[in-house]
Design a protein around this motif. Structure first.
Motif, PDB file in Angstrom:
ATOM      1  N   ASP A   1       0.844  -1.192   0.000  1.00 32.73           N
ATOM      2  CA  ASP A   1       0.000   0.000   0.000  1.00 32.73           C
ATOM      3  C   ASP A   1       0.882   1.245   0.000  1.00 32.73           C
ATOM      4  O   ASP A   1       1.494   1.582   1.016  1.00 32.73           O
TER       5      ASP A   1
ATOM      6  N   TYR B   1       3.630 -11.187  -0.351  1.00 37.50           N
ATOM      7  CA  TYR B   1       2.762 -11.200   0.833  1.00 37.50           C
ATOM      8  C   TYR B   1       2.048  -9.862   1.009  1.00 37.50           C
ATOM      9  O   TYR B   1       0.835  -9.807   1.222  1.00 37.50           O
TER      10      TYR B   1
ATOM     11  N   ARG C   1       1.520  -7.605  -1.235  1.00 35.07           N
ATOM     12  CA  ARG C   1       0.608  -7.382  -2.354  1.00 35.07           C
ATOM     13  C   ARG C   1      -0.720  -8.073  -2.111  1.00 35.07           C
ATOM     14  O   ARG C   1      -1.791  -7.486  -2.303  1.00 35.07           O
ATOM     15  N   ASP C   2      -0.679  -9.327  -1.664  1.00 36.66           N
ATOM     16  CA  ASP C   2      -1.924 -10.041  -1.366  1.00 36.66           C
ATOM     17  C   ASP C   2      -2.646  -9.417  -0.180  1.00 36.66           C
ATOM     18  O   ASP C   2      -3.887  -9.365  -0.145  1.00 36.66           O
ATOM     19  N   ALA C   3      -1.886  -8.957   0.810  1.00 35.46           N
ATOM     20  CA  ALA C   3      -2.504  -8.328   1.983  1.00 35.46           C
ATOM     21  C   ALA C   3      -3.331  -7.116   1.568  1.00 35.46           C
ATOM     22  O   ALA C   3      -4.455  -6.908   2.058  1.00 35.46           O
TER      23      ALA C   3
ATOM     24  N   LEU D   1      -4.664  -6.514  -1.431  1.00 32.95           N
ATOM     25  CA  LEU D   1      -5.801  -6.977  -2.217  1.00 32.95           C
ATOM     26  C   LEU D   1      -6.921  -7.501  -1.318  1.00 32.95           C
ATOM     27  O   LEU D   1      -8.102  -7.402  -1.662  1.00 32.95           O
ATOM     28  N   GLN D   2      -6.531  -8.015  -0.159  1.00 37.02           N
ATOM     29  CA  GLN D   2      -7.513  -8.543   0.797  1.00 37.02           C
ATOM     30  C   GLN D   2      -7.984  -7.482   1.799  1.00 37.02           C
ATOM     31  O   GLN D   2      -8.652  -7.809   2.785  1.00 37.02           O
ATOM     32  N   GLY D   3      -7.635  -6.226   1.549  1.00 39.92           N
ATOM     33  CA  GLY D   3      -8.132  -5.148   2.392  1.00 39.92           C
ATOM     34  C   GLY D   3      -7.190  -4.694   3.484  1.00 39.92           C
ATOM     35  O   GLY D   3      -7.548  -3.835   4.300  1.00 39.92           O
ATOM     36  N   GLY D   4      -5.987  -5.248   3.549  1.00 40.91           N
ATOM     37  CA  GLY D   4      -5.026  -4.859   4.573  1.00 40.91           C
ATOM     38  C   GLY D   4      -4.228  -3.634   4.160  1.00 40.91           C
ATOM     39  O   GLY D   4      -4.314  -3.149   3.029  1.00 40.91           O
TER      40      GLY D   4
END
Length: 264
Positions: free
Chosen positions: A164, A210, A212-214, A216-219
């Motif tokens: 982010d 990790y 990047r996926d976080a 995408l999952q709203g983190g």
């Protein structure tokens, strides 16, 4: 009294329990030799070797190995012409080189991490020193603002970012060297309640993926990587000041090579 190489090494390892199978060793060099000058550095590159000779120093204290391998010496590449030429130049110049890696990281707090935090002007914000990281609460700063701060303080040409890039950060983990890898960095996000990790480097398929996926999952997680040498050189610069204070009659210099990568 003239300082010997043995005395310098004893200072570097003082107060730390002996480390089994350590990579820290004097090679080449004779412990009883008198020290005419000291160069501290991230890595004893050929450039650093030549600068040590010009400065009249006969002892290099290098955080990383001389011959491009964490554990191997020149024997790791017995037929390589680059290694042979470098070893010959070190021999003919009468240089001694002490690898100072494991004991530097074993200090409390970690000397190398402490050097980076101080170079960033963030020492007052440290809330916890862990063996693997310093955990800080800084005044609120945007990711891009922090990246510019890193570039300015460390003289960097580039900072790599993942995750982010829009968030405002307060909780920051500072990790040097290769500790940006997933085994260290990923659990630290949760245990340290971190918004951001500033690290040297690590495998690109671990922590960067990790975060990047976080996102995408709203983190809201961010990783900034500054380079292995760039993260650890400040600690070796700090070491030069420490040795100069301990041995005021011995010339002590910190020597940095140019960044190993260039932007094309």
């Amino acid at each position: 009294m003239t300082a010997t190489i043995k005395a310098i090494i004893e200072t570097l390892t003082e107060g730390i329990e002996p480390i089994p199978n350590t990579v820290d060793k004097l090679e080449p060099g004779e412990p009883e030799a008198a020290v005419t000058g000291i160069v501290t550095t991230f890595a004893a590159t050929r450039y650093v070797v030549e600068r040590a000779i010009e400065l009249g120093a006969n002892l290099i204290v290098s955080h990383e190995g001389i011959y491009y391998s964490h554990r191997g010496g020149a024997e790791a590449w017995p037929n390589d012409p680059v290694c042979r030429a470098k070893a010959e130049r070190i021999r003919e110049a009468g240089l001694s080189i002490f690898r100072y890696h494991d004991y530097a990281h074993r200090r409390a707090p970690d000397l190398i991490t402490e050097g980076l935090v101080e170079a960033l002007g963030w020492a007052e914000y440290v809330e916890e020193h862990r063996p693997e990281a310093a955990l800080l609460t800084i005044p609120p700063m945007g990711v891009r603002e922090i990246a510019e701060h890193l570039r300015t303080k460390l003289g960097l040409s580039v900072v790599r970012a993942a995750g982010d890039l829009t968030q405002t950060c307060r909780r920051v983990g500072v990790l040097v060297g290769f500790r940006g890898g997933g085994s260290v960095a990923i659990p630290l996000f949760e245990s340290g309640r971190l918004d951001l990790i500033v690290a040297g480097e690590g495998p690109e398929w671990e922590t960067p993926e990790y975060v990047r996926d976080a996102v995408l999952q709203g983190g809201r997680k961010t990783l900034l990587t500054i380079g292995h040498a760039e993260s650890e050189a400040p600690g070796m610069k700090r070491l030069a000041a420490m040795l100069q204070a301990k041995y005021p009659d011995v010339p002590v210099h910190f020597v940095a090579d140019r960044p190993v990568f260039e932007l094309l």
